[in-house]
Write a protein that holds these residues in place. Structure first.
Motif: not given
Length: 226
Positions: A17, A128, A178, A207-208, A210-212, A214-215
Motif C-alpha cells: 500500500g 493518522h 489489500e 483497507p482502513a 492501508v488508507r491510514a 498511506q496518509a
C-alpha cells in the motif's frame, strides 16, 4: 524523477500500500532482493529514498543469512549521511542495528490487527493511525537508538521511531491490508483457526489500515529534507 529503492528480504514482502504515496510524491521505484548477487555491492546511499522491508529472519541470523552484516554496514553509511530512509518491521530493526542499538528476540509474537499507542507529538505523521488497527507480525524488538524519538508502542513492544525528518522506522505493517501476497504470510502459521481469524481481520480491517498508512507515508515524504 527522484529514485526510490526497495530492499526486499523475501519476495512476498514488498511496499504494498505504500507504493501509491511514494509514486504520488514523484519517485520512480526500483527494487533489489537480498538474494540477488548484485546486492553485495549495491550502493544503498545513492537512491533519493530507501525503503527497507520486512522478512521472517532476525537481524542476528547471520549464519543462515550472511548478507545481513553487509546490509547493516551499507545502511549505516546511509543513515550517517541522513539520507531519507523508511524501515518496516525487519527493516526498522535493521535501522536500529545500523544506528548501534541491540536487536533481540522479544517476549512473544504479536500477530494480528491492533492499534498502536502514539506518543503525544502532533508533528508525527503517525497521527493518522490514531485508533486504527494495523497489522502486527513480529517477535523481535530493539533498544531505542540514541538521538531518536519514540513514536509509538504497544503494551509489549516499541513500534516506531524517527530521527529528524528523514529517518522513519516502523515495526508494524500499515502497508498491508489489500495485498494478495498476505496468503504467503499465512503459510507461516501453525494454527488453522488462527489463519481463519487473520483472514477475516485482513478483509474487514485491512483497507482502513492501508488508507491510514498511506496518509502517514504521504505526510512523511512531504516533510523530507535535502
Amino acid at each position: 524523477m527522484k529514485s526510490a529503492l526497495i530492499v526486499r528480504h523475501v519476495p512476498y514482502e514488498g511496499c504494498a500500500g505504500y507504493r501509491a504515496p511514494v509514486e504520488a510524491a514523484g519517485y520512480a521505484i526500483d527494487r533489489i532482493d537480498v538474494t540477488d548477487p548484485a546486492f553485495a555491492t549495491a550502493d544503498l546511499t545513492a537512491p533519493d529514498l530507501l525503503i527497507v522491508m520486512g522478512g521472517p529472519m532476525g537481524v542476528y541470523d547471520v549464519d543462515e543469512h550472511p548478507w545481513i552484516p553487509g546490509e547493516i554496514a551499507s545502511l549505516s553509511r546511509r543513515l550517517v549521511a541522513d539520507r531519507p530512509t523508511l524501515g518496516i518491521c525487519l527493516g526498522a530493526q535493521m535501522m536500529a542495528a545500523a544506528l548501534g542499538s541491540a536487536v533481540y528476540k522479544g517476549s512473544g509474537c504479536e500477530i494480528g490487527f491492533a492499534p498502536v499507542d502514539l506518543t503525544p507529538d502532533l508533528t508525527s505523521p503517525l497521527r493518522h493511525l490514531a485508533g486504527v488497527p494495523v497489522l502486527h507480525w513480529h517477535g523481535d524488538t530493539f533498544d531505542l537508538p540514541d538521538g531518536t524519538e519514540l513514536l509509538a508502542t504497544t503494551p509489549r513492544y516499541r513500534q516506531g521511531f524517527r530521527r529528524g525528518r528523514n529517518l522513519l522506522a516502523l515495526q508494524f505493517h500499515a502497508e498491508m491490508g489489500e495485498d494478495a501476497r498476505f496468503e504467503a504470510w499465512l503459510d507461516y502459521l501453525d494454527c488453522p483457526k488462527h489463519r481463519g481469524s487473520l483472514t477475516e481481520e485482513y478483509r474487514t480491517l485491512g483497507p482502513a489500515a492501508v488508507r491510514a498508512g498511506q496518509a502517514m507515508i504521504g505526510e512523511w515524504l512531504a516533510g523530507l529534507e535535502g
